[in-house]
Scaffold this active site. Structure first.
Site, short mmCIF file in Angstrom:
data_model
loop_
_atom_site.label_atom_id
_atom_site.label_comp_id
_atom_site.label_asym_id
_atom_site.label_seq_id
_atom_site.Cartn_x
_atom_site.Cartn_y
_atom_site.Cartn_z
N CYS A 276 74.41 21.65 11.87
CA CYS A 276 73.26 20.91 12.38
C CYS A 276 72.55 21.81 13.39
O CYS A 276 73.22 22.44 14.22
CB CYS A 276 73.75 19.63 13.06
SG CYS A 276 72.42 18.64 13.77
N HIS B 11 72.74 12.73 6.43
CA HIS B 11 72.82 13.44 7.72
C HIS B 11 71.53 13.21 8.53
O HIS B 11 71.58 12.88 9.72
CB HIS B 11 73.06 14.94 7.45
CG HIS B 11 73.08 15.81 8.66
ND1 HIS B 11 74.17 16.57 9.02
CD2 HIS B 11 72.14 16.07 9.61
CE1 HIS B 11 73.91 17.24 10.14
NE2 HIS B 11 72.67 16.96 10.51
N GLU B 12 70.38 13.37 7.86
CA GLU B 12 69.10 13.26 8.58
C GLU B 12 68.81 11.81 8.99
O GLU B 12 68.32 11.57 10.10
CB GLU B 12 67.95 13.82 7.73
CG GLU B 12 68.06 15.30 7.36
CD GLU B 12 68.41 16.22 8.51
OE1 GLU B 12 68.03 15.94 9.67
OE2 GLU B 12 69.09 17.23 8.28
N HIS C 204 70.53 10.84 12.09
CA HIS C 204 69.85 11.28 13.32
C HIS C 204 68.92 10.20 13.86
O HIS C 204 68.77 10.05 15.07
CB HIS C 204 69.02 12.54 13.05
CG HIS C 204 69.79 13.83 13.18
ND1 HIS C 204 70.38 14.24 14.35
CD2 HIS C 204 70.04 14.81 12.28
CE1 HIS C 204 70.97 15.42 14.16
NE2 HIS C 204 70.79 15.79 12.91
NI NI Z 1 71.41 17.59 12.06
#
Ligand code: NI
Length: 176
Positions: free
Chosen positions: A97, A139-140, A143
């Site tokens: 990341c 993953h995004e 966030h």
């Molecule tokens: Ni990330």
């Protein structure tokens, strides 16, 4: 266009829930996505979420390594995204990341997902994906909920500096 400063783990902006984009096709939104794209390319990332550049908005951009040709970079912006899992199957793989530079962790993700959201002009996007592409999207979108991959480690010990991970974890099978 400008390259933006990336927020690093420990910065509270990475732990906040983001708010929806209300207006599409605006100059502000376009500039935000251009700047995020330039930043992601400069840092050689395959995905970037708005809070990583200190903007608490539900905007992500990503590349699709499964379909992308080597020379051609295709960046997809996705606004107000959500995903649903397709099936219960999960898999573990190593992730990095840009907000946790130099580190990698083994992360559990759903194998297949369906994601929806909007493009820059407010047109609906609806896709079913799997594998690495599904991993990047999860993953995004994490966030945007204030979740970093370190919260989803397959094994709390499977986290460390890239060099050590490559040497002692990824090469484990070949050296033993
Ligand atoms: Ni990330």
């Amino acid at each position: 266009m400008s390259i933006l400063k990336i927020a690093k783990i420990g910065h509270p902006v990475l732990l906040k829930k983001c708010t929806d984009i209300k207006e599409f096709s605006t100059d502000i939104l376009k500039k935000m996505i251009y700047d995020m794209s330039e930043t992601m390319i400069d840092y050689n990332g395959i995905g970037l979420a708005a809070p990583q550049v200190h903007l608490s908005k539900r905007v992500i951009i990503f590349r699709n390594p499964d379909i992308e040709e080597k020379e051609k970079i295709k960046i997809t912006p996705l606004i107000n995204p959500i995903y649903k899992t397709l099936g219960d199957e999960k898999e573990n793989d190593w992730e990095g990341c840009l907000s946790i530079p130099g580190m990698q962790g083994l992360v559990t993700r759903y194998k297949k997902i369906r994601y929806t959201g909007f493009d820059i002009d407010g047109n609906k996007i609806d896709n079913e994906v799997e594998g690495l592409h599904a991993r990047v999207i999860q993953h995004e979108i994490d966030h945007l909920e204030g979740i970093l991959y370190t919260e989803r480690l397959a094994d709390k010990k499977a986290f460390g500096f890239e060099k050590e991970i490559i040497e002692y974890w990824k090469n484990e099978k070949t050296t033993k």
